[in-house]
Scaffold this motif. Structure first.
Motif, mmCIF file in Angstrom:
data_model
loop_
_atom_site.group_PDB
_atom_site.id
_atom_site.type_symbol
_atom_site.label_atom_id
_atom_site.label_comp_id
_atom_site.label_asym_id
_atom_site.label_seq_id
_atom_site.Cartn_x
_atom_site.Cartn_y
_atom_site.Cartn_z
ATOM 1 N N ILE B 291 19.105 -55.081 17.558
ATOM 2 C CA ILE B 291 18.500 -54.540 18.777
ATOM 3 C C ILE B 291 18.582 -55.585 19.880
ATOM 4 C CG2 ILE B 291 16.359 -53.704 19.832
ATOM 5 C CD1 ILE B 291 15.588 -52.594 17.086
ATOM 6 N N LEU B 292 18.242 -56.824 19.549
ATOM 7 C CA LEU B 292 18.327 -57.880 20.562
ATOM 8 C C LEU B 292 19.773 -58.303 20.809
ATOM 9 C CD1 LEU B 292 15.925 -60.797 21.112
ATOM 10 C CD2 LEU B 292 18.353 -61.276 21.101
ATOM 11 N N TYR B 293 20.542 -58.404 19.740
ATOM 12 C CA TYR B 293 21.899 -58.942 19.877
ATOM 13 C C TYR B 293 22.857 -58.007 20.601
ATOM 14 C CZ TYR B 293 21.526 -63.430 17.628
ATOM 15 O OH TYR B 293 21.224 -64.734 17.373
ATOM 16 N N THR B 294 22.603 -56.702 20.564
ATOM 17 C CA THR B 294 23.474 -55.816 21.335
ATOM 18 C C THR B 294 22.978 -55.710 22.784
ATOM 19 O OG1 THR B 294 22.217 -53.914 20.524
ATOM 20 C CG2 THR B 294 24.276 -54.423 19.391
ATOM 21 N N THR B 295 21.711 -56.062 23.001
ATOM 22 C CA THR B 295 21.184 -56.055 24.363
ATOM 23 C C THR B 295 21.591 -57.312 25.129
ATOM 24 O OG1 THR B 295 19.270 -54.842 23.552
ATOM 25 C CG2 THR B 295 19.079 -55.776 25.744
ATOM 26 N N ALA B 296 21.660 -58.438 24.394
ATOM 27 C CA ALA B 296 21.942 -59.717 25.046
ATOM 28 C C ALA B 296 23.207 -59.707 25.919
ATOM 29 C CB ALA B 296 22.015 -60.835 24.013
ATOM 30 N N PRO B 297 24.353 -59.184 25.412
ATOM 31 C CA PRO B 297 25.537 -59.213 26.282
ATOM 32 C C PRO B 297 25.359 -58.345 27.526
ATOM 33 C CG PRO B 297 25.988 -57.996 24.259
ATOM 34 C CD PRO B 297 24.676 -58.669 24.079
ATOM 35 N N ALA B 298 24.543 -57.287 27.419
ATOM 36 C CA ALA B 298 24.288 -56.454 28.593
ATOM 37 C C ALA B 298 23.473 -57.251 29.610
ATOM 38 C CB ALA B 298 23.547 -55.183 28.182
ATOM 39 N N VAL B 299 22.398 -57.890 29.132
ATOM 40 C CA VAL B 299 21.574 -58.728 29.999
ATOM 41 C C VAL B 299 22.445 -59.790 30.665
ATOM 42 C CG1 VAL B 299 19.748 -60.473 30.001
ATOM 43 C CG2 VAL B 299 19.452 -58.366 28.703
ATOM 44 N N ALA B 300 23.363 -60.362 29.871
ATOM 45 C CA ALA B 300 24.226 -61.425 30.387
ATOM 46 C C ALA B 300 25.046 -60.950 31.580
ATOM 47 C CB ALA B 300 25.157 -61.913 29.277
ATOM 48 N N SER B 301 25.638 -59.762 31.456
ATOM 49 C CA SER B 301 26.494 -59.323 32.557
ATOM 50 C C SER B 301 25.673 -58.877 33.774
ATOM 51 C CB SER B 301 27.447 -58.208 32.098
ATOM 52 O OG SER B 301 26.709 -57.131 31.596
ATOM 53 N N PHE B 302 24.521 -58.219 33.517
ATOM 54 C CA PHE B 302 23.661 -57.844 34.649
ATOM 55 C C PHE B 302 23.211 -59.085 35.415
ATOM 56 C CE2 PHE B 302 22.130 -54.111 31.869
ATOM 57 C CZ PHE B 302 23.185 -53.334 32.285
ATOM 58 N N ALA B 303 22.812 -60.110 34.646
ATOM 59 C CA ALA B 303 22.265 -61.315 35.272
ATOM 60 C C ALA B 303 23.320 -61.993 36.137
ATOM 61 C CB ALA B 303 21.764 -62.279 34.209
ATOM 62 N N ARG B 304 24.557 -61.993 35.663
ATOM 63 C CA ARG B 304 25.607 -62.674 36.420
ATOM 64 C C ARG B 304 25.862 -61.950 37.738
ATOM 65 N NH1 ARG B 304 29.906 -65.946 34.588
ATOM 66 N NH2 ARG B 304 30.543 -67.245 36.343
ATOM 67 N N ILE B 305 25.883 -60.612 37.678
ATOM 68 C CA ILE B 305 26.075 -59.847 38.912
ATOM 69 C C ILE B 305 24.935 -60.110 39.878
ATOM 70 C CG2 ILE B 305 25.906 -57.504 39.872
ATOM 71 C CD1 ILE B 305 27.863 -56.544 38.033
ATOM 72 N N ASN B 306 23.704 -60.048 39.355
ATOM 73 C CA ASN B 306 22.522 -60.297 40.178
ATOM 74 C C ASN B 306 22.576 -61.661 40.834
ATOM 75 O OD1 ASN B 306 20.642 -58.311 40.508
ATOM 76 N ND2 ASN B 306 19.844 -58.520 38.430
ATOM 77 N N LEU B 307 23.005 -62.623 40.043
ATOM 78 C CA LEU B 307 23.036 -63.997 40.507
ATOM 79 C C LEU B 307 23.993 -64.139 41.691
ATOM 80 C CD1 LEU B 307 22.016 -66.843 39.618
ATOM 81 C CD2 LEU B 307 24.214 -67.095 38.498
ATOM 82 N N VAL B 308 25.199 -63.616 41.517
ATOM 83 C CA VAL B 308 26.179 -63.721 42.594
ATOM 84 C C VAL B 308 25.663 -62.985 43.828
ATOM 85 C CG1 VAL B 308 28.521 -63.161 43.316
ATOM 86 C CG2 VAL B 308 28.092 -63.930 40.981
ATOM 87 N N ASP B 309 25.126 -61.778 43.593
ATOM 88 C CA ASP B 309 24.634 -60.976 44.721
ATOM 89 C C ASP B 309 23.529 -61.670 45.503
ATOM 90 O OD1 ASP B 309 26.365 -58.955 44.376
ATOM 91 O OD2 ASP B 309 24.944 -57.541 43.465
ATOM 92 N N THR B 310 22.585 -62.287 44.766
ATOM 93 C CA THR B 310 21.412 -62.793 45.484
ATOM 94 C C THR B 310 21.579 -64.222 45.980
ATOM 95 O OG1 THR B 310 20.406 -63.448 43.398
ATOM 96 C CG2 THR B 310 19.705 -61.341 44.298
ATOM 97 N N VAL B 311 22.516 -64.972 45.383
ATOM 98 C CA VAL B 311 22.593 -66.382 45.732
ATOM 99 C C VAL B 311 23.805 -66.748 46.585
ATOM 100 C CG1 VAL B 311 22.924 -68.687 44.775
ATOM 101 C CG2 VAL B 311 21.205 -67.176 43.801
ATOM 102 N N HIS B 312 24.972 -66.237 46.223
ATOM 103 C CA HIS B 312 26.194 -66.695 46.880
ATOM 104 C C HIS B 312 26.185 -66.386 48.382
ATOM 105 C CE1 HIS B 312 30.253 -67.869 47.525
ATOM 106 N NE2 HIS B 312 30.626 -66.648 47.886
ATOM 107 N N ASN B 313 26.464 -67.430 49.166
ATOM 108 C CA ASN B 313 26.493 -67.302 50.632
ATOM 109 C C ASN B 313 25.179 -66.859 51.252
ATOM 110 O OD1 ASN B 313 28.859 -68.367 51.470
ATOM 111 N ND2 ASN B 313 30.021 -66.445 51.320
ATOM 112 N N THR B 314 24.073 -67.135 50.542
ATOM 113 C CA THR B 314 22.752 -66.857 51.100
ATOM 114 C C THR B 314 22.231 -68.162 51.692
ATOM 115 O OG1 THR B 314 22.394 -65.318 49.300
ATOM 116 C CG2 THR B 314 20.444 -65.992 50.537
ATOM 117 N N ALA B 315 21.575 -68.076 52.822
ATOM 118 C CA ALA B 315 20.979 -69.287 53.393
ATOM 119 C C ALA B 315 19.836 -69.740 52.493
ATOM 120 C CB ALA B 315 20.452 -69.000 54.793
#
Lengths: 110, 591
Positions: B291-315
């Motif tokens: 249950i956790l191990y199949t969720t982890a890769p999903a969390v991983a990809s969501f987090a990376r998208i979120n990270l780029v969206d909220t941080v990159h080129n933000t003041a």
């Protein structure tokens, strides 16, 4: 059972023979299931993964899906299949379900 | 209510629960202490095994690591779940039939040798202590960020809780607290994952979500979008690997076989009533883990998208609140290399040396300034992968109670694994070293007392590791698996499947496997770290994967030397016959 007089030898022989058959049946099952285990993880998830990536399933490249999702589901199924098949085998050979006979302490069931 | 207050409440309530369970389930005999009386239901044991197994590394670090290495992170997913198939099919049922207390117990009896038992104890202590040190670091991180107490205070509180239930309750206390901890940690992991999956894709099931379309109207799936965004920033594609196939193969194998050889996991299968329960229980354990191990890769990809969206080129001035929060824990940092006030994110290490060293000053935008030299790379951001899971609720803007829940989950994951490890260490000392070897005359009561003392000492040592983490901790945790694979797994497997395997073979195999793997790792990680790249590796296999070669060497030595020396005695061959059938008594009881 040894104390059982004349035919104790043949009885023991029969018993060890049936144990041998049981063990061989167990090994056959093991090999089959481990072949699947190897195929989905090291095969689909690693060695053929790049080739499988040309196909896709539910929005995933297939090789990627096997390595991050699919193989895990198959692992779960394999263990339950093993558990079930061994139960059948245990019953066939009359080796099933003896509650913890080796232990002398009380054995609470929960 | 503030997030911090909620966090105190959640973590405090979970601690109260664990201590309550500890008092309720005190151990009265060595059997209770070592194997929870041997009457644990397979589903309960499966759940306890899952919590025992899923450590701070699984809960806190794994999704973060996958998030940053994408496809290559599959080695952890495959390795740490595939090992359960080996465990269920090849080891657990037979060890349960053997029916004694510890893993060295089996090795000592099967190889009719105290020397083999001691070698197994050494392997076990080595593997377990490297592993436990990592857990304490996890507790420290959670406490310092969420409860804003000193890391050392956090570790001492955590240790006090583990002390209560491990020392009082032994395996019995640990089993039932682990069940509670599993519930806490899985709930804490799934709630943010589901929220984020809905936010990004509209699909409430994260396992399907990361293949679904992003709801930004682009018509791309999460992974397609991620590949595109990362390529644009100069990273390699998320869904393509960069490690060589042989290395991926070797690492996966080392993790799988290592998992099957980990003493604190194996010993959980001594606690169920029957052999068939041991098989079934491994299946349940893997369901709870999956249950956790199949969720982890999903969390991983969501987090990376979120990270780029909220941080990159933000003041920096407009940076999301979480960035500043985590800057305070020194797990993220920003160095404005081009003086534009914007945070650029890209491949390569932003800083030299790679870990941030804050100088205590703040810059024009309020960022914490660094002593590190800037690197050539345009990347200006340092992010420790460990924060991905912990900061994810904040990154995704989830409410305070979700953040508090994740904190309680992280602590639960770390404590449950720490307790399991401490127990196998203490039972190896009190049972294998004292009762079976040095002081065979002690009574059961004395043995139980020694077990408690050993557990207490082990808790304190683990606590010291947490307060003064040796620099190499993070690096060695993954190696615990390589060492377990190279030392214990072959001895256990041959002990069951080969009647010909004898003590000479087993001891030399274990030693060769352990020494080879240890030397290879120590050489590349500590003696000559500058040579640690594929050019110098043996057949391109990294230190993480070398355990699989150590394992093959172990098998080769064990089998060859067993053939060249005398057969094991009749009684041992009978023992092997006995453990191969599920019915009838196990090894003769001697307590």
């Amino acid at each position: 059972m040894k104390s059982d007089s004349i035919d104790s030898d043949s009885k023991e022989h029969r018993q060890s023979n049936s144990q041998k058959l049981y063990w061989q049946a167990n090994l056959r099952l093991l090999f089959k299931l481990l072949a699947v285990w190897f195929f989905v993880s090291f095969g689909c998830g690693i060695v053929f993964a790049d080739w499988l990536d040309q196909f896709s399933i539910a929005g995933f490249k297939l090789g990627f899906w096997f390595s991050q999702q699919g193989a895990i589901y198959v692992f779960v199924i394999l263990i339950f299949v093993y558990s079930k098949q061994m139960k059948v085998l245990d019953r066939q050979f009359g080796l099933e379900n003896q509650d913890d006979a080796g232990q002398t302490h009380e054995n609470p069931k929960s | 209510m503030s997030t911090q207050l909620l966090t105190y409440l959640f973590v405090g309530a979970s601690f109260a629960l664990y201590i309550g369970i500890a008092i309720w389930s005190r151990a009265g005999s060595t059997k209770d202490f070592y194997i929870a009386g041997g009457g644990v239901h397979p589903v309960i044991n499966g759940m306890a095994t899952a919590a025992d197994w899923m450590s701070a590394a699984s809960f806190i670090s794994m999704a973060g690591i996958i998030s940053f290495i994408g496809r290559d992170g599959s080695v952890y997913l495959l390795g740490w779940t595939g090992g359960y198939v080996l465990l269920a099919l090849l080891l657990a049922p037979y060890l349960r039939k053997f029916g004694r207390f510890t893993v060295p117990d089996f090795i000592g009896e099967r190889y009719y040798s105290q020397a083999a038992r001691i070698v197994a104890v050494v392997c076990l202590i080595f593997v377990s202590f490297t592993y436990v040190a990592g857990q304490m670091r996890g507790v420290g991180i959670v406490f310092s960020r969420f409860l804003e107490v000193e890391v050392s205070t956090g570790v001492i509180i955590g240790m006090a809780v583990v002390f209560m239930y491990a020392v009082l309750g032994g395996m019995k206390g640990i089993t039932y607290t682990q069940v509670a901890q599993y519930c806490v940690l899985i709930f804490a992991y799934m709630v943010p994952a589901i929220f984020i999956s809905i936010m990004i894709t509209g699909n409430p099931i994260p396992q399907l979500g990361f293949g679904s379309e992003v709801i930004d109207g682009s018509g791309l799936s999460v992974l397609e979008k991620l590949d595109g965004v990362l390529l644009e920033l100069g990273f390699s594609s998320y869904t393509a690997g960069t490690k060589s196939t042989i290395d991926v193969f070797a690492i996966t194998a080392a993790l799988m076989f290592g998992t099957a050889g980990l003493p604190h996991v194996l010993v959980r299968f001594f606690t169920v009533p029957k052999v068939s329960d041991a098989r079934l229980s491994a299946g349940y354990a893997l369901v709870f883990i999956a249950i956790l191990y199949t969720t982890a890769p999903a969390v991983a990809s969501f987090a990376r998208i979120n990270l780029v969206d909220t941080v990159h080129n933000t003041a920096y001035a407009d940076a999301p609140e979480w960035f500043g929060n985590w800057e305070a824990t020194e797990l993220v940092a920003w160095q404005d290399k081009n003086n534009d006030g914007l945070m650029q994110y890209g491949p390569g290490s932003a800083l030299s040396p790679a870990k941030p060293q804050f100088d205590g000053e703040t810059g024009v935008y309020g960022e914490r300034l660094l002593k590190n030299q800037p690197t050539e790379s345009i990347n200006e951001i340092y992010i420790d992968p460990d924060i991905i899971v912990l900061a994810n609720p904040e990154i995704a803007g989830l409410p305070g109670w979700v953040i508090a829940l994740v904190a309680a989950g992280g602590v639960a994951a770390a404590l449950s694994t720490a307790a399991g490890l401490l127990l196998v260490i203490s039972s190896a000392i009190s049972h294998d070293l004292l009762k079976q070897t040095l002081l065979p005359k002690i009574t059961e009561k004395q043995e139980l007392l020694f077990a408690r003392v050993a557990a207490a000492v082990a808790v304190c040592i683990a606590g010291l590791f947490g307060i003064y983490p040796p620099a190499f901790v993070a690096q060695v945790v993954a190696f615990a698996f390589g060492l377990a694979a190279a030392s214990l797994f072959p001895a256990l497997l041959l002990g069951i499947f080969s009647k010909r395997a004898n003590k000479e073979g087993a001891i030399s195999g274990m030693l060769v496997g352990l020494v080879f793997t240890f030397t290879y790792i120590a050489y590349f990680k500590f003696l000559a770290p500058h040579l640690n790249n594929s050019e110098y590796w043996l057949w391109g296999i990294s230190p993480e994967g070398i355990g699989s070669i150590g394992m093959i060497l172990n098998f080769a030595f064990a089998i060859t030397i067993s053939r060249l020396t005398s057969q094991p005695p009749e009684s041992v061959q009978k023992l092997v016959d006995n453990i191969r059938v599920p019915s009838g008594p196990g090894a003769p009881s001697q307590h």
